[in-house]
Write a protein that holds these residues in place. Structure first.
Motif, PDB file in Angstrom:
ATOM      1  N   ALA A   2       0.870  -1.175   0.000  1.00  0.00           N
ATOM      2  CA  ALA A   2       0.000   0.000   0.000  1.00  0.00           C
ATOM      3  C   ALA A   2       0.908   1.226   0.000  1.00  0.00           C
ATOM      4  O   ALA A   2       1.795   1.354   0.834  1.00  0.00           O
ATOM      5  N   LEU A   3       0.683   2.107  -0.953  1.00  0.00           N
ATOM      6  CA  LEU A   3       1.487   3.313  -1.031  1.00  0.00           C
ATOM      7  C   LEU A   3       0.940   4.394  -0.117  1.00  0.00           C
ATOM      8  O   LEU A   3      -0.269   4.565  -0.010  1.00  0.00           O
ATOM      9  N   VAL A   4       1.855   5.114   0.524  1.00  0.00           N
ATOM     10  CA  VAL A   4       1.494   6.249   1.371  1.00  0.00           C
ATOM     11  C   VAL A   4       2.339   7.439   0.935  1.00  0.00           C
ATOM     12  O   VAL A   4       3.438   7.296   0.402  1.00  0.00           O
ATOM     13  N   GLU A   5       1.812   8.616   1.180  1.00  0.00           N
ATOM     14  CA  GLU A   5       2.517   9.841   0.804  1.00  0.00           C
ATOM     15  C   GLU A   5       3.607  10.165   1.817  1.00  0.00           C
ATOM     16  O   GLU A   5       3.341  10.339   3.000  1.00  0.00           O
ATOM     17  N   LEU A   6       4.820  10.264   1.326  1.00  0.00           N
ATOM     18  CA  LEU A   6       5.947  10.642   2.167  1.00  0.00           C
ATOM     19  C   LEU A   6       6.039  12.155   2.300  1.00  0.00           C
ATOM     20  O   LEU A   6       6.386  12.685   3.347  1.00  0.00           O
ATOM     21  N   GLY A   7       5.717  12.853   1.235  1.00  0.00           N
ATOM     22  CA  GLY A   7       5.764  14.307   1.264  1.00  0.00           C
ATOM     23  C   GLY A   7       5.473  14.900  -0.097  1.00  0.00           C
ATOM     24  O   GLY A   7       5.334  14.175  -1.081  1.00  0.00           O
ATOM     25  N   ARG A   8       5.381  16.232  -0.141  1.00  0.00           N
ATOM     26  CA  ARG A   8       5.155  16.973  -1.382  1.00  0.00           C
ATOM     27  C   ARG A   8       6.322  17.927  -1.585  1.00  0.00           C
ATOM     28  O   ARG A   8       6.733  18.632  -0.656  1.00  0.00           O
ATOM     29  N   PHE A   9       6.811  17.944  -2.810  1.00  0.00           N
ATOM     30  CA  PHE A   9       8.027  18.678  -3.130  1.00  0.00           C
ATOM     31  C   PHE A   9       7.869  19.334  -4.498  1.00  0.00           C
ATOM     32  O   PHE A   9       6.973  18.983  -5.261  1.00  0.00           O
ATOM     33  N   ASP A  10       8.775  20.265  -4.834  1.00  0.00           N
ATOM     34  CA  ASP A  10       8.784  20.724  -6.224  1.00  0.00           C
ATOM     35  C   ASP A  10       9.349  19.582  -7.060  1.00  0.00           C
ATOM     36  O   ASP A  10       9.894  18.620  -6.541  1.00  0.00           O
TER      37      ASP A  10
END
Length: 67
Positions: A2-10
């Motif tokens: 199951a994929l989870v969001e590690l973070g948001r980046f440019d």
């Protein structure tokens, strides 16, 4: 898996994060890298870096390490 969001980046930073994770043998995926290219907001929309939920804690520790 199951994929989870590690973070948001440019966009560039997302690929650097992905490379760092892969150097530690953690598979990751960059989502949304092609979003809104046509309307000119290519650099404004954050890109998500996703990891397997089993690798999430290890991936966070890698991001927190300044090395």
């Amino acid at each position: 898996m199951a994929l989870v969001e590690l973070g948001r980046f440019d966009r560039q930073e997302a690929h650097i994060v992905q490379g760092r994770l892969e150097s530690e043998e953690i598979m990751s995926f960059v989502f949304d890298a092609g979003t809104s290219i046509a309307d000119g907001s290519y650099f404004l929309i954050p890109v998500r870096v996703m990891v397997d939920d089993d690798d999430y804690v290890a991936a966070l520790k890698i991001l927190e390490d300044p090395a």
